[in-house]
Motif scaffolding. Structure first.
Motif, short mmCIF file in Angstrom:
data_model
loop_
_atom_site.label_atom_id
_atom_site.label_comp_id
_atom_site.label_asym_id
_atom_site.label_seq_id
_atom_site.Cartn_x
_atom_site.Cartn_y
_atom_site.Cartn_z
N VAL A 74 0.85 -1.20 0.00
CA VAL A 74 0.00 0.00 0.00
C VAL A 74 0.89 1.25 0.00
O VAL A 74 0.63 2.22 -0.73
N ALA A 75 1.95 1.20 0.79
CA ALA A 75 2.85 2.36 0.91
C ALA A 75 3.46 2.76 -0.43
O ALA A 75 3.49 3.95 -0.77
N VAL A 76 3.94 1.78 -1.20
CA VAL A 76 4.59 2.14 -2.47
C VAL A 76 3.58 2.71 -3.47
O VAL A 76 3.92 3.57 -4.28
N GLU A 77 2.33 2.26 -3.39
CA GLU A 77 1.31 2.82 -4.28
C GLU A 77 1.00 4.27 -3.89
O GLU A 77 0.81 5.13 -4.76
N GLN A 121 1.77 9.62 4.42
CA GLN A 121 0.89 8.45 4.57
C GLN A 121 1.57 7.19 4.05
O GLN A 121 1.33 6.09 4.56
N ALA A 122 2.42 7.34 3.05
CA ALA A 122 3.19 6.19 2.56
C ALA A 122 4.11 5.67 3.67
O ALA A 122 4.12 4.48 3.97
N TYR A 123 4.84 6.59 4.32
CA TYR A 123 5.71 6.18 5.44
C TYR A 123 4.89 5.53 6.55
O TYR A 123 5.29 4.53 7.13
N GLN A 124 3.73 6.12 6.84
CA GLN A 124 2.88 5.59 7.92
C GLN A 124 2.52 4.13 7.65
O GLN A 124 2.57 3.29 8.55
N ASN A 125 2.16 3.84 6.41
CA ASN A 125 1.81 2.46 6.06
C ASN A 125 3.04 1.55 6.06
O ASN A 125 2.97 0.42 6.54
N LEU A 126 4.14 2.06 5.56
CA LEU A 126 5.37 1.27 5.54
C LEU A 126 5.75 0.83 6.95
O LEU A 126 6.15 -0.31 7.17
N LEU A 127 5.61 1.75 7.90
CA LEU A 127 6.02 1.46 9.28
C LEU A 127 5.15 0.41 9.95
O LEU A 127 5.56 -0.22 10.91
N LYS A 128 3.93 0.22 9.42
CA LYS A 128 3.04 -0.80 10.00
C LYS A 128 3.61 -2.21 9.83
O LYS A 128 3.38 -3.07 10.66
N ASP A 129 4.30 -2.43 8.71
CA ASP A 129 4.85 -3.76 8.43
C ASP A 129 6.24 -3.96 9.00
O ASP A 129 6.72 -5.08 9.09
N SER A 130 6.88 -2.85 9.34
CA SER A 130 8.31 -2.93 9.59
C SER A 130 8.62 -3.33 11.03
O SER A 130 8.89 -2.49 11.87
N LYS A 131 8.55 -4.63 11.26
CA LYS A 131 8.92 -5.10 12.60
C LYS A 131 10.42 -5.38 12.65
O LYS A 131 11.07 -5.19 13.66
N ILE A 132 10.94 -5.87 11.54
CA ILE A 132 12.37 -6.22 11.51
C ILE A 132 13.12 -5.21 10.64
O ILE A 132 12.55 -4.63 9.72
N ASN A 133 14.39 -5.03 10.97
CA ASN A 133 15.27 -4.33 10.04
C ASN A 133 14.74 -2.97 9.61
O ASN A 133 14.99 -2.54 8.49
N ALA A 179 14.17 3.21 -10.33
CA ALA A 179 14.57 3.16 -8.92
C ALA A 179 13.39 2.75 -8.03
O ALA A 179 13.56 2.02 -7.06
N LEU A 180 12.20 3.22 -8.37
CA LEU A 180 11.02 2.88 -7.56
C LEU A 180 10.66 1.40 -7.70
O LEU A 180 10.34 0.72 -6.72
N LEU A 181 10.74 0.88 -8.93
CA LEU A 181 10.44 -0.54 -9.15
C LEU A 181 11.48 -1.42 -8.44
O LEU A 181 11.15 -2.44 -7.84
N GLU A 182 12.72 -0.97 -8.51
CA GLU A 182 13.81 -1.65 -7.81
C GLU A 182 13.53 -1.67 -6.30
O GLU A 182 13.67 -2.69 -5.63
N MET A 183 13.12 -0.52 -5.78
CA MET A 183 12.86 -0.41 -4.34
C MET A 183 11.69 -1.32 -3.93
O MET A 183 11.73 -1.95 -2.88
N CYS A 184 10.64 -1.37 -4.74
CA CYS A 184 9.49 -2.23 -4.43
C CYS A 184 9.94 -3.68 -4.24
O CYS A 184 9.57 -4.34 -3.27
N CYS A 185 10.77 -4.15 -5.17
CA CYS A 185 11.27 -5.53 -5.07
C CYS A 185 12.18 -5.68 -3.86
O CYS A 185 12.11 -6.67 -3.14
N SER A 186 13.01 -4.66 -3.63
CA SER A 186 13.95 -4.72 -2.52
C SER A 186 13.22 -4.81 -1.17
O SER A 186 13.53 -5.68 -0.35
#
Lengths: 330, 330
Positions: A74-77, A121-133, A179-186
């Motif tokens: 959701v964050a990357v979208e 809001q993208a960061y907010q969603n990203l942080l919801k999944d980020s338990k590790i690393n 770079a964005l597509l690369e980041m999504c995969c990363s």
């Protein structure tokens, strides 16, 4: 082959519908309406949802749990849509996907603010999944936003420069698109706890896919099918954009042909009734084949990077996706 | 008392010069120049550097190591400058701190992109310091960006609304101004590994300081000293801004006075030669004292929250800062 495509398509349709549902709910009931109503309007415009799919496919390929990457998808979208909202202002575009752009439907301030808030809001969603690393994932995400800004800045810079090389063009599309597509995969792989080797492999896939995707975009401007909601054929030429095809033509053309191309730069574009003339020039110079060759080269590089990955099902998805992208008509 | 101020001033001047040095170096040699030259230009415009100082003061107050919050202090200043760049576009301002705003000196696209990239550069710097508790700190930072966007959205909404209450106004200035000061104090303490109790105390201090700071800004528009680089006296009235003083006057005024104030709304502002008339109306209605009372109330609340904090030296800095802010003339 049909069974294989069907399976992939089914998985993706299912994942996309989950993402779309979440994007629809995201702004419901939020205030102030003057901010969240435009967010909601823009996200409802649809789109390929390519970027969240890459997060999901990448996680699947490294045997990750898809539930753990859902919010990142959701964050990357959201991040991608931020770039579209602000790009629309900069490009002075009145329509996107057949609907009024934000600064047209509302006003400049609303469009700027909507884009700004989509970043957060993208960061907010990203942080919801980020338990590790988390530090590394947020840094990957952040560095990509900087690449995108640099890419857009170069793109604007190229508008007024006469001496853009194909290497510079490739650097620009890497930053602006790949770079964005690369980041999504990363981040799909990072959130799945994949090894550095696997993270690198899917990141490379995303990067090469992005390069091919953008050159395909340039090509479709010339050979694509025009439709009600898509772009007009030859629009890049009309706007005088320095696409792969244009720069390659400029590189190959001699004498009279070269003068014709230099006129496009001098006049900041061509008239709509000149599109066919330039299309024929592209054909004569062989730059359509050159573009097809480049797209194939990048697609092969993308697929080659998948070879070391463990999960056959996940890999099928990524292969299918690459093929879908090079066969798209708009 | 003089010794006490001198000590605080010396510490802060030293810290600010470190921050300024870092901000000057941040964009040096970076490409594309079309992006980083405008970043550099804008950051060189100066400013109070209040936000980084709050990060540092907050860390000191909870006995934190100032070295561990330096990059976060840089981050909040970058974030603040992002808001200024985009606000200048939305407010159609041609000058800031006596210099051309970005969209005036360059163009709209450059200003939008510079602002966007400052957000990402703020995160990049924040992440440099975030060894512990990173998820929570990045979330605090992110939530504040959302508050700021909501606050700016409300501020724009109020421009065209006739029925803004003082409560709504306070909610708006909390989001637009106080939330960032609160966040600066919060992350200064969080990065120092402070207890929840201490984090809450310094956050409250930042919040109340911000509320007082903004009402002081509204007040200075009427009673401040005009100077070459500052704002013109009565500018908020000329632009028809719904400040604390204006809304309070509207609340208190009756009959003819009320009609005079409603005219400001109806005409979206007043003429420069009417400023004195409205200033006298404010004096007659007692709203200047009301504003002073509010500023004092918030300052006292800010200071009260410091009482539980451990470090006397750090606390002195925060007390000194609050006093500096309410005694400022521009």
């Amino acid at each position: 082959m049909i069974v294989y495509s069907d399976k992939c398509e089914k998985i993706f349709k299912n994942e996309i519908s989950g993402i779309d549902k979440k994007l629809n709910e995201l702004f419901a009931g939020k205030e102030p309406l003057s901010l969240y109503e435009p967010c909601s309007y823009f996200l409802k415009g649809g789109g390929k949802r390519l970027r969240p799919i890459l997060v999901i496919a990448s996680a699947q390929t490294v045997n990750g749990n898809l539930k753990h990457v859902f919010n990142a998808a959701v964050a990357v979208e959201l991040l991608h849509n931020f770039t579209l909202v602000h790009d629309d202002i900069m490009d002075n575009s009145s329509k996107r996907r057949g609907r009024a752009t934000l600064h047209t439907k509302y006003d400049l301030s609303t469009a700027i603010l909507t884009g700004d808030s989509l970043i957060a809001q993208a960061y907010q969603n990203l942080l919801k999944d980020s338990k590790i690393n988390v530090n590394k994932i947020v840094l990957t995400f952040t560095n990509t936003i900087i690449e995108i800004c640099e890419g857009q800045s170069l793109d604007k810079e190229f508008e007024t420069r006469n001496n853009v090389s194909i290497d510079e063009y490739k650097k620009m599309i890497y930053k602006k698109t790949a770079a964005l597509l690369e980041m999504c995969c990363s981040i799909g792989a990072q959130l799945s706890g994949a090894s550095q080797k696997y993270i690198k492999a899917v990141s490379n896939y995303g990067n090469y896919l992005g390069m091919g995707f953008q050159i395909q975009d340039d090509l479709l401007d010339i050979i694509g099918e025009e439709n009600e909601f898509g772009k007009k054929i030859g629009n890049d030429l009309i706007e005088g954009k320095k696409t792969y095809l244009f720069l390659r033509a400029l590189e190959k053309a001699k004498r009279k042909d070269k003068l014709e191309l230099l006129k496009v730069i001098k006049n900041n574009g061509i008239k709509p009734n000149e599109v066919d003339k330039y299309k024929n020039l592209y054909i004569k110079l062989g730059v359509i084949q050159d573009a097809e060759h480049e797209i194939m080269k990048y697609t092969k590089l993308a697929l080659k990077n998948l070879s070391i990955l463990p999960n056959r099902d996940g890999k099928d998805l990524m292969i299918w996706l690459a093929k879908i992208l090079i066969n798209r008509k708009k």
